[in-house]
Design an enzyme around this catalytic site. Sequence first.
Site, short mmCIF file in Angstrom:
data_model
loop_
_atom_site.label_atom_id
_atom_site.label_comp_id
_atom_site.label_asym_id
_atom_site.label_seq_id
_atom_site.Cartn_x
_atom_site.Cartn_y
_atom_site.Cartn_z
N HIS A 125 9.21 23.52 88.35
CA HIS A 125 10.43 23.57 87.55
C HIS A 125 11.18 24.87 87.75
O HIS A 125 10.65 25.86 88.29
CB HIS A 125 10.12 23.35 86.06
CG HIS A 125 9.23 24.39 85.44
ND1 HIS A 125 9.68 25.63 85.04
CD2 HIS A 125 7.90 24.37 85.15
CE1 HIS A 125 8.68 26.32 84.51
NE2 HIS A 125 7.58 25.59 84.57
N CYS A 162 1.96 25.44 85.68
CA CYS A 162 3.07 24.88 86.45
C CYS A 162 3.49 25.84 87.56
O CYS A 162 3.12 27.01 87.58
CB CYS A 162 4.27 24.60 85.54
SG CYS A 162 4.06 23.13 84.50
#
EC number: 2.-.-.-
Length: 307
Positions: free
Chosen positions: A127, A143
């Site tokens: 992201h 992440c």
Amino acid sequence: MKKLGFSLPAAILSAAAAANNPTALPDVAPLAQGQHAAVNIPQQRLFLYQDGKLVKIYPVGVGKADTPTDLGRHLIGATAYNPTWYVPKSIQKKRNDGVKVVPPGPDNPLGGVFIRMGEPKLGLGIHATNTPSSVPGVVSAGCVRMKSPDAMEFARTIKRGTPVDVIYQLAALNSDSDQNLWLAAFRDPYKQKNLDTAALRKSIAEWAKANGKTVQAKRLEAVLKNRTGTLNCITCTAPAKVKGSLQSIEWTSGRGVLTGTEAVKTPATPAEPAETLPEGTAIEVDVGDTAPASTPASAPTGSNTLF
């Protein structure tokens, strides 16, 4: 007579540094057909391949030692632009500011796009971020973070079902067009202590013998000791620049040959155009260090949740 001085613009200096210090390539055999990506944790870089050829290298932020990014092969899933972040309860306790939902905008740590990576139960994704200074770095709760322009480019390029290999290689061995050997060694953020120096040294010896090169032993030892992440020529007799393009050498096996490509394999999910979810789709993931939102937000009505 007064000397006249000048300084080069920072952008020019940065470009010159990049040209003199190219990114080391990991020992990854990309798929011969289709897209393939790899994230090397110690290097904090994402490598994107197309039909066996490297097409792009991105700096990334990866999981911290206590919240590591899951190693292994993961498949790209759905993509959500301008996602809403549902703050996990564990993070709510840390923030202690009453915020349970962060809508799209400058306070959202997911930035403008979230790309699912792996099974939803893993809670992993690639992201954007509202803290670009954290990339590259060992900063997240698992992440993979990208600077916003890179994340947008990657989201529009990557196809659903593309395999992403998360690897942990503490060294990279490359060759240039003069068959000189270039070595980089990286720090060990997860304290794995798994650099196979025996395989590395065997690969170096095999390559040097096959290509009539002499290894500079002191330089080799200095690279392994200092682990700066910078490529150093270990077969050059004088300071040198990389000639032509770098190619990865298969050192993890001890073979000391150019890394090849994998035979075409059918991914568990066939690669296809990215599945784009409605803007504002809710994402519940632990993103790691975040700045508190300026004002509490409530859950948007009728939002879709990507788990």
